[in-house]
Design an enzyme around this catalytic site. Structure first.
Site, mmCIF file in Angstrom:
data_model
loop_
_atom_site.group_PDB
_atom_site.id
_atom_site.type_symbol
_atom_site.label_atom_id
_atom_site.label_comp_id
_atom_site.label_asym_id
_atom_site.label_seq_id
_atom_site.Cartn_x
_atom_site.Cartn_y
_atom_site.Cartn_z
ATOM 1 N N TYR A 87 83.721 10.119 32.192
ATOM 2 C CA TYR A 87 82.515 10.775 32.712
ATOM 3 C C TYR A 87 82.263 10.338 34.159
ATOM 4 O O TYR A 87 82.039 11.163 35.038
ATOM 5 C CB TYR A 87 81.313 10.439 31.818
ATOM 6 C CG TYR A 87 79.998 10.880 32.390
ATOM 7 C CD1 TYR A 87 79.649 12.228 32.429
ATOM 8 C CD2 TYR A 87 79.095 9.956 32.899
ATOM 9 C CE1 TYR A 87 78.442 12.641 32.976
ATOM 10 C CE2 TYR A 87 77.887 10.354 33.444
ATOM 11 C CZ TYR A 87 77.566 11.702 33.470
ATOM 12 O OH TYR A 87 76.375 12.107 34.017
ATOM 13 N N GLU A 125 69.889 15.478 30.010
ATOM 14 C CA GLU A 125 69.036 14.460 30.630
ATOM 15 C C GLU A 125 67.669 14.406 29.966
ATOM 16 O O GLU A 125 67.105 13.326 29.785
ATOM 17 C CB GLU A 125 68.882 14.711 32.131
ATOM 18 C CG GLU A 125 70.161 14.576 32.938
ATOM 19 C CD GLU A 125 70.722 13.176 33.017
ATOM 20 O OE1 GLU A 125 70.054 12.204 32.599
ATOM 21 O OE2 GLU A 125 71.858 13.038 33.494
ATOM 22 N N TRP A 128 71.902 6.766 28.280
ATOM 23 C CA TRP A 128 72.733 7.922 28.591
ATOM 24 C C TRP A 128 73.962 7.943 27.681
ATOM 25 O O TRP A 128 74.420 8.999 27.269
ATOM 26 C CB TRP A 128 73.138 7.910 30.071
ATOM 27 C CG TRP A 128 74.060 9.040 30.405
ATOM 28 C CD1 TRP A 128 75.336 8.945 30.868
ATOM 29 C CD2 TRP A 128 73.792 10.447 30.287
ATOM 30 N NE1 TRP A 128 75.881 10.194 31.036
ATOM 31 C CE2 TRP A 128 74.952 11.136 30.689
ATOM 32 C CE3 TRP A 128 72.683 11.184 29.871
ATOM 33 C CZ2 TRP A 128 75.040 12.526 30.688
ATOM 34 C CZ3 TRP A 128 72.775 12.565 29.874
ATOM 35 C CH2 TRP A 128 73.940 13.223 30.284
#
Length: 184
Positions: free
Chosen positions: A18, A40, A48
């Protein structure tokens, strides 16, 4: 020789991939912008990594993040999503996603694309910061404050300044790769 990365991503290969291929790369297409807004917003109050590890499940559950389809979700779909163990089952965040899809399309009507709207907050160009350490990376900025405030006036939910700043980082509006990171 091993690549030097921002320290936050060294947990595992999912995080490293990522970081290396997505985070901080400018995104201008509305579909991907909406995907990251959705992810988000689900991150609010969570890590996250928790959201990223469920990204594919979210993609399936939310019709490949097709905001036009999501805008039409009804209470039966909300109940279906609440039973989906592959995603974060938070009713407020699910209904916020439906709301945000509708608001997203309103912004598109006004600006032509959501991308034009959101990128206008950085004059269409990524802001390149040069943090030396993770402690130098802020959680918010004046721009994320302004964007979050504007999104709120437009009716968006779960898009406070911290969430917006993380979104700006993820979609390359702000580049916060550390100065010694190979991705800077």
């Amino acid at each position: 020789m091993e690549k030097i990365r921002c320290g936050w991503c060294e947990k595992d290969d999912l995080y490293r991939d990522y970081h290396d291929h997505i985070w901080g790369k400018p995104v201008y297409d509305d579909e991907t912008i909406f995907e990251f807004m959705t992810l988000e917003s689900f991150q609010a109050g969570l890590s996250w990594y928790t959201v990223l590890s469920k990204r594919e499940n979210f993609k399936k559950a939310f019709d490949d993040f097709d905001y036009k389809k999501i805008a039409a979700y009804d209470e039966a779909k909300v109940e279906e999503l609440m039973k989906n163990t592959g995603i974060i089952r938070n009713r407020m965040k699910i209904t916020a996603t439906i709301n945000n899809a509708r608001r997203f399309m309103e912004v598109q009507k006004q600006f032509g694309t959501f991308s034009k709207y959101i990128w206008s907050f950085v004059n269409g160009q990524p802001i390149i910061n040069h943090p030396k350490t993770l402690e130098d990376v802020p959680a918010t900025s004046e721009i994320s404050d302004a964007l979050a405030k504007d999104l709120k006036t437009r009716g968006f939910k779960f898009m406070g300044s911290t969430v917006v700043y993380a979104h700006m980082q993820a979609t390359g509006m702000i580049c916060d790769h550390l100065v010694d990171c190979h991705c800077k």
